[in-house]
Design a protein around this motif. Sequence first.
Motif, mmCIF file in Angstrom:
data_model
loop_
_atom_site.group_PDB
_atom_site.id
_atom_site.type_symbol
_atom_site.label_atom_id
_atom_site.label_comp_id
_atom_site.label_asym_id
_atom_site.label_seq_id
_atom_site.Cartn_x
_atom_site.Cartn_y
_atom_site.Cartn_z
ATOM 1 N N PHE A 29 1.036 -1.179 -0.164
ATOM 2 C CA PHE A 29 -0.006 -0.001 -0.083
ATOM 3 C C PHE A 29 0.927 1.136 0.027
ATOM 4 O O PHE A 29 0.685 2.190 -0.881
ATOM 5 N N ARG A 33 2.416 4.399 -3.209
ATOM 6 C CA ARG A 33 2.310 5.913 -2.957
ATOM 7 C C ARG A 33 3.471 6.759 -2.845
ATOM 8 O O ARG A 33 3.554 7.800 -2.843
ATOM 9 N N TYR A 70 -5.141 0.221 6.383
ATOM 10 C CA TYR A 70 -5.307 0.948 5.344
ATOM 11 C C TYR A 70 -5.561 2.343 5.833
ATOM 12 O O TYR A 70 -5.155 3.357 5.347
ATOM 13 N N GLY A 71 -6.598 2.510 6.662
ATOM 14 C CA GLY A 71 -7.102 3.705 6.964
ATOM 15 C C GLY A 71 -6.001 4.680 7.745
ATOM 16 O O GLY A 71 -5.762 5.748 7.643
ATOM 17 N N ARG A 74 -3.117 5.528 5.201
ATOM 18 C CA ARG A 74 -3.676 6.566 4.400
ATOM 19 C C ARG A 74 -3.085 7.877 5.248
ATOM 20 O O ARG A 74 -2.488 8.712 4.427
ATOM 21 N N ASN A 75 -3.413 8.000 6.430
ATOM 22 C CA ASN A 75 -3.169 9.121 7.288
ATOM 23 C C ASN A 75 -1.848 9.509 7.334
ATOM 24 O O ASN A 75 -0.916 10.441 7.315
ATOM 25 N N ALA A 78 -0.323 10.549 4.161
ATOM 26 C CA ALA A 78 -0.807 11.790 3.754
ATOM 27 C C ALA A 78 0.025 12.834 4.673
ATOM 28 O O ALA A 78 0.433 13.911 4.216
ATOM 29 N N ALA A 134 -10.285 8.667 -3.280
ATOM 30 C CA ALA A 134 -10.042 7.736 -2.195
ATOM 31 C C ALA A 134 -10.674 6.404 -2.063
ATOM 32 O O ALA A 134 -10.025 5.579 -1.854
ATOM 33 N N GLU A 137 -8.904 4.296 -5.201
ATOM 34 C CA GLU A 137 -7.632 3.963 -4.614
ATOM 35 C C GLU A 137 -7.524 2.640 -3.965
ATOM 36 O O GLU A 137 -7.249 1.803 -4.186
ATOM 37 N N LEU A 138 -8.604 2.725 -2.944
ATOM 38 C CA LEU A 138 -8.642 1.483 -1.982
ATOM 39 C C LEU A 138 -9.298 0.312 -2.673
ATOM 40 O O LEU A 138 -8.726 -0.946 -2.482
ATOM 41 N N ASP A 142 -5.678 -0.811 -4.263
ATOM 42 C CA ASP A 142 -5.246 -1.805 -3.325
ATOM 43 C C ASP A 142 -6.221 -3.241 -3.127
ATOM 44 O O ASP A 142 -5.962 -3.932 -2.168
ATOM 45 N N LEU A 153 -12.482 4.493 5.249
ATOM 46 C CA LEU A 153 -12.764 5.666 5.107
ATOM 47 C C LEU A 153 -13.660 6.274 5.977
ATOM 48 O O LEU A 153 -14.134 7.565 6.149
#
Length: 185
Positions: A29, A33, A70-71, A74-75, A78, A134, A137-138, A142, A153
């Motif tokens: 993942f 990115r 994954y959540g 993502r954070n 980012a 978002a 992407e997931l 992914d 999300l």
Amino acid sequence: MAGDLRPTMRDPVAFEGFYRRHVEQVSRFVARRVPVPHLVDDLTTEVFMAAIDAAGTYRADRGSEVAWLYGIARNVVASEHRRAARELDKSEREAGRRHLDADDIARLEVRIDAERAAGAMLSAIAGLPKALRAVAELVDIDGLPVADAAAALRIRVGTARVRLHRAHRLLRTGPSEELAMEGTS
């Protein structure tokens, strides 16, 4: 309480099992990115460190452990992008990084190259509005099921399905046709 990860995160043996079950998925993942091997390794580690701190927030009824991770990822990614945007001096970015040996770098370069195929799709998805991007992407990059993407999300499954449908329509037709179609509905 079922689905409580706090005991897992406190027990070194249980945590090692949790880590081994999920590290490859989280690393892939991140590699999709972030194109820098050192950063992929560091951010993957940060994801698991954040998971330890956030173990009490996991709810099995809202999605799988992977979706939850994954959540978090993502954070973390980012946050890293924001940090990198503020910090332009390369020597400062490299300070504090763990040195990887040649085998670590080779392994991460292979992983990044393997994930390059997702690059074209990520480029197309990058032009989507944030909420649609978002979900796309997931699910599309992914490989998460829509329900798990929704959990990552923190949105309803129905909302995720609608956003995914709109994202796919935009990717097929282009933004100008989508806007014209929405103006008529």
